[in-house]
Design a protein around this motif. Structure first.
Motif, short mmCIF file in Angstrom:
data_model
loop_
_atom_site.label_atom_id
_atom_site.label_comp_id
_atom_site.label_asym_id
_atom_site.label_seq_id
_atom_site.Cartn_x
_atom_site.Cartn_y
_atom_site.Cartn_z
N TYR A 131 2.93 18.02 25.44
CA TYR A 131 3.87 17.88 26.55
C TYR A 131 5.31 17.89 26.02
O TYR A 131 6.18 18.58 26.57
CB TYR A 131 3.60 16.59 27.32
CG TYR A 131 4.64 16.30 28.37
CD1 TYR A 131 4.62 16.96 29.60
CD2 TYR A 131 5.67 15.39 28.14
CE1 TYR A 131 5.59 16.71 30.57
CE2 TYR A 131 6.64 15.13 29.09
CZ TYR A 131 6.60 15.80 30.30
OH TYR A 131 7.56 15.56 31.26
N PHE A 150 3.66 24.99 29.52
CA PHE A 150 3.22 24.05 30.56
C PHE A 150 1.91 24.51 31.20
O PHE A 150 1.07 23.68 31.56
CB PHE A 150 4.31 23.89 31.62
CG PHE A 150 5.42 22.98 31.20
CD1 PHE A 150 5.19 21.64 30.98
CD2 PHE A 150 6.71 23.48 31.00
CE1 PHE A 150 6.22 20.79 30.58
CE2 PHE A 150 7.74 22.63 30.60
CZ PHE A 150 7.49 21.29 30.38
N ALA A 166 4.66 17.63 34.31
CA ALA A 166 4.47 18.98 33.79
C ALA A 166 4.59 20.01 34.91
O ALA A 166 5.15 21.10 34.72
CB ALA A 166 3.10 19.09 33.11
N LEU A 170 7.29 22.92 35.02
CA LEU A 170 6.77 24.29 35.13
C LEU A 170 7.48 25.03 36.25
O LEU A 170 7.90 26.19 36.09
CB LEU A 170 5.26 24.26 35.40
CG LEU A 170 4.62 25.60 35.78
CD1 LEU A 170 4.76 26.61 34.65
CD2 LEU A 170 3.14 25.40 36.15
#
Length: 248
Positions: A131, A150, A166, A170
């Motif tokens: 991450y 991502f 995330a 993204l």
């Protein structure tokens, strides 16, 4: 008659003397024989005692040799025992080092507590690392790389505590690539999945921005109305009010 008697007496005396000498010689010979036997017996006893003494000496030598061998064996055994103790100690040290290494690796693999966007959750070390790497790519302005990072993260950790964050980043990466439709889908997923998320209001504002880029002001106004209604006190709602005025 007298002369004859003297002659007979003298003859008897001579015979007696001869007899006494023979007996004496015999007695002497017998004594010598006994002495010789005694000497021979004594020599035999001395020889036997000497052999016994020699045998005893040999036995003592053998015993001393055996004792020395036993001492040598005991010393060797002590040396082996000491070496064995050193080997065992070394093995125990290595085992301890290996166990510490395993424990350290296990600790590195164990989920760690993470706090993000006001939420606490457990994440694996690799999960946190991937991450962070994806966020790092986005910060560098590599939008295409961030979209790939991502997307890969979501496939690997679909139920991660990082999922909503995330998804938000993204969508921002997709917006940076000018993939506005894809960005709208990602932002909308965030709002649907986690309407209480701290970035949900920002996600709605970003959807409106994407719609403006797509030359769809009506859809943008509807989204801004939704934003103001759902999150009236948010900074995003204030920005939305200003945007609506600009759209009219």
């Amino acid at each position: 008659m007298a002369i004859a008697s003297l002659a007979l007496l003298a003859a008897g005396t001579a015979e007696a003397g001869l007899f006494d000498d023979a007996e004496a010689r015999k007695a002497i010979l017998d004594m010598r024989a006994r002495i010789d036997q005694a000497e021979q017996a004594s020599k035999a006893r001395d020889a036997e005692q000497g052999e016994q003494i020699n045998q005893l000496r040999r036995s003592l030598l053998d015993l001393n040799t055996t004792i020395e061998q036993l001492r040598a064996d005991m010393a060797k055994q002590r040396g082996l025992d000491e070496q064995l103790q050193r080997d065992v100690a070394e093995l125990q040290r290595k085992q301890k080092d290996v166990q510490q290494g395993i424990d350290e690796r296990l600790r590195k693999m164990e989920p760690q507590k993470v706090q993000l966007d006001g939420k606490d959750f457990l994440a694996e070390p690799d999960e946190t690392r991937l991450y962070g790497e994806a966020v790092g790519v986005l910060r560098q302005g590599d939008f295409a790389g961030a979209v790939g990072a991502f997307t890969a993260f979501q496939r690997r950790y679909p139920n991660s505590g990082y999922s909503t964050a995330a998804l938000y980043w993204l969508a921002n990466a997709q917006y940076g690539k000018r993939e506005y439709k894809e960005a709208i889908t990602s932002f909308r997923s965030l709002v649907s999945i986690a309407p209480e998320h701290p970035r949900a209001a920002e996600a709605l504002l970003s959807i409106a921005n994407c719609q403006v880029e797509l030359k769809d002001p009506k859809a943008a106004r509807r989204t801004l109305d939704e934003l103001i209604k759902a999150y009236p006190k948010s900074e995003a709602a204030q920005a939305g009010r200003e945007r609506i005025a600009a759209l009219k």
